[in-house]
Design a protein around this motif. Structure first.
Motif, short mmCIF file in Angstrom:
data_model
loop_
_atom_site.label_atom_id
_atom_site.label_comp_id
_atom_site.label_asym_id
_atom_site.label_seq_id
_atom_site.Cartn_x
_atom_site.Cartn_y
_atom_site.Cartn_z
N HIS A 1 -52.82 13.78 -13.82
CA HIS A 1 -52.04 14.29 -14.96
C HIS A 1 -50.70 13.56 -14.93
O HIS A 1 -49.80 13.90 -14.17
N TYR A 2 -50.59 12.52 -15.75
CA TYR A 2 -49.44 11.62 -15.67
C TYR A 2 -48.13 12.34 -15.97
O TYR A 2 -47.10 12.05 -15.36
N LYS A 3 -48.14 13.28 -16.90
CA LYS A 3 -46.91 13.96 -17.26
C LYS A 3 -46.37 14.80 -16.11
O LYS A 3 -45.16 14.93 -15.92
N GLY A 4 -47.28 15.37 -15.33
CA GLY A 4 -46.84 16.19 -14.21
C GLY A 4 -46.40 15.39 -13.00
O GLY A 4 -45.82 15.95 -12.06
N MET A 5 -46.66 14.09 -13.00
CA MET A 5 -46.30 13.25 -11.86
C MET A 5 -44.80 13.10 -11.71
O MET A 5 -44.30 12.80 -10.63
N LYS A 6 -44.06 13.29 -12.79
CA LYS A 6 -42.63 13.00 -12.76
C LYS A 6 -41.84 13.94 -11.85
O LYS A 6 -40.71 13.62 -11.47
N ASP A 7 -42.39 15.07 -11.47
CA ASP A 7 -41.67 15.98 -10.58
C ASP A 7 -42.49 16.32 -9.34
O ASP A 7 -42.34 17.40 -8.77
N SER A 8 -43.38 15.40 -8.93
CA SER A 8 -44.17 15.61 -7.72
C SER A 8 -43.69 14.69 -6.61
O SER A 8 -43.10 15.13 -5.64
N PHE A 9 -43.92 13.39 -6.75
CA PHE A 9 -43.46 12.44 -5.76
C PHE A 9 -41.96 12.18 -5.88
O PHE A 9 -41.28 11.97 -4.88
N ILE A 10 -41.46 12.17 -7.09
CA ILE A 10 -40.04 11.94 -7.33
C ILE A 10 -39.48 13.11 -8.12
O ILE A 10 -40.22 13.87 -8.76
#
Length: 458
Positions: free
Chosen positions: A437-446
């Protein structure tokens, strides 16, 4: 009245701390019944006894007492439960109901910063053992009228109060319904901590990975509440449970959001990388020394070979022994008083480590590897995940001993399969990576950068 009093005495097995006070309220015989160990006598005197004795007009007792809360009931079980929670029972002649007034003694500790979740920049208050105080700490931060609270009483013997908090407009109702179903299905005699409740409602209790996040920080719990998650608070426990949760949430810290996004992202990436180090580093060392020494530069290989030349134990047993010694030292430091624990840490880290190396039982390189592994596991903001990472290192070391790098790859593949199959209340544990889920990636790793939509860029 005498029959009602005898019924109450019999229900609490005529406990010696049950006290009774005779009163004459408007020429009517009455009794106050309470458990001396559970109540505040000053509250009883000021809010109940004095107003009743001073009353000279015909009126019901509810209109005279100064207590903020009261209720009437004829249910004997409810009366006994209220007495055990610190209420006072007013029994009058000719009445078939009992007036209950909460006057519990307040001996809760003050709000303090959690010792297990220190941060550099941010709030320094923490949850306590009082349920209402914990709800207050969350409501003080999230002043949203949409906060809903659902309460449970769990444990036939302990009768522990449990509250679930969520915001109606933000919460994902699918996982919330799963949580409600599991709470309704609980049938136990005792429940004294959030850890016991976590084991009863999590998806897979055999997994080393926690499926609920336990925190003592109100700011952290409030942020998850605003993300649409639910908060489970157990009376008597300062640890609050958050559900549903993902793997990456365990490597996020309030410091990330109190720092600029580049700095927060940098440290978050370091934490995620530390999990791989804690799980794989001892196994990689064993595989390199035992099978794949050609991957090392000649100078490093020569230095390692010189060190392990006279070590009697194979690398696998070296790693196992040192990991166990590390766990023993950690447990000793936790159980002992703080001044002694610091001494044990210094003695264990320096004296014992140096003595083992000088005796020739363990190589210097293994000491460095185990030290780096320990540091990497302690980086996790949530202790549960760090402990799980250290335990996971043992089976991967076994695989590396027999199959080298192939064993490590197969172990990591099995671990990823388990993580992909694992769920937290119906939500994928590896989200937003699996499923992607690309949109949710923005607050997972960074850490996602905050934007002010009304501010015009110049």
């Amino acid at each position: 009245m005498k029959e009602n009093v005898n019924s109450i005495k019999s229900a609490v097995y005529e406990s010696e701390d049950m006290k009774m006070r005779d009163l004459a309220y408007l020429n009517t015989s009455c009794k106050l019944i309470y458990l001396d160990s559970m109540v505040d006598k000053k509250l009883i005197e000021r809010n109940i006894i004095e107003p009743l004795l001073d009353c000279k007009t015909e009126t019901v007792p509810e209109a005279v007492i100064k207590n903020a809360e009261y209720s009437r009931t004829s249910d004997l079980e409810a009366i006994v439960d209220s007495l055990l929670e610190g209420s006072c029972a007013f029994v009058a002649e000719g009445e078939n109901t009992v007036l209950l007034m909460p006057v519990a003694a307040s001996d809760q500790r003050a709000i303090q910063e959690p010792e297990n979740e220190h941060i550099i920049k941010g709030a320094h208050d923490g949850f306590t053992e009082n349920l209402n105080k914990n709800i207050f700490l969350i409501r003080r931060r999230v002043k949203d009228p949409g906060i809903r609270i659902k309460s449970y009483v769990l444990g036939s013997k302990t009768k522990t109060n449990v509250s679930i908090l969520y915001i109606e407009e933000l919460v994902d109702h699918g996982p919330l319904e799963v949580l409600f179903q599991r709470m309704d299905a609980i049938d136990v005699q005792e429940l004294q901590s959030s850890g016991e409740l976590e084991e009863l409602i999590e998806d897979d209790s055999y997994s080393l990975f926690p499926q609920l996040l336990s925190t003592e920080r109100p700011d952290r719990a409030s942020s998850y509440l605003l993300e649409g998650k639910s908060i489970v608070i157990v009376d008597g426990s300062p640890h609050v449970l958050v559900s549903p949760i993902t793997f990456f949430s365990f490597y996020q810290s309030p410091d990330d959001y109190n720092s600029r996004w580049l700095i927060g992202s940098f440290f978050r990436l370091i934490r995620v990388f530390s999990f791989l180090v804690a799980v794989c580093l001892p196994a990689i060392y064993i595989a390199v020394v035992s099978f794949h020494s050609e991957v090392l530069p000649l100078g490093i290989l020569y230095a390692i070979r010189v060190q392990i030349e006279y070590v009697p134990l194979p690398p696998f047993f070296e790693a196992i022994v040192m990991q166990l010694v590390l766990e023993l030292l950690k447990e000793a430091a936790i159980r002992l008083p703080s001044p002694i624990a610091q001494t044990i840490g210094i003695v264990g880290g320096l004296v014992i480590g140096s003595a083992i190396v000088e005796a020739g039982f363990v190589s210097n390189t293994m000491i460095v590897v185990i030290a780096l592994t320990a540091i990497a596991s302690f980086v996790a903001p949530v202790n549960q995940m760090g402990t799980g990472a250290r335990i996971l290192a043992f089976p991967i070391m076994v695989a590396a001993t027999f199959f080298g790098f192939l064993g490590i790859v197969l172990s990591i593949a099995a671990l990823l399969i388990h993580l992909c199959r694992l769920e937290s209340f119906g939500k994928p544990y590896l989200s937003p990576v699996s499923p992607m889920h690309y949109k949710g990636m923005k607050d997972s790793f960074i850490k996602a950068k905050k934007k002010n939509n009304t501010l015009k860029q110049t």
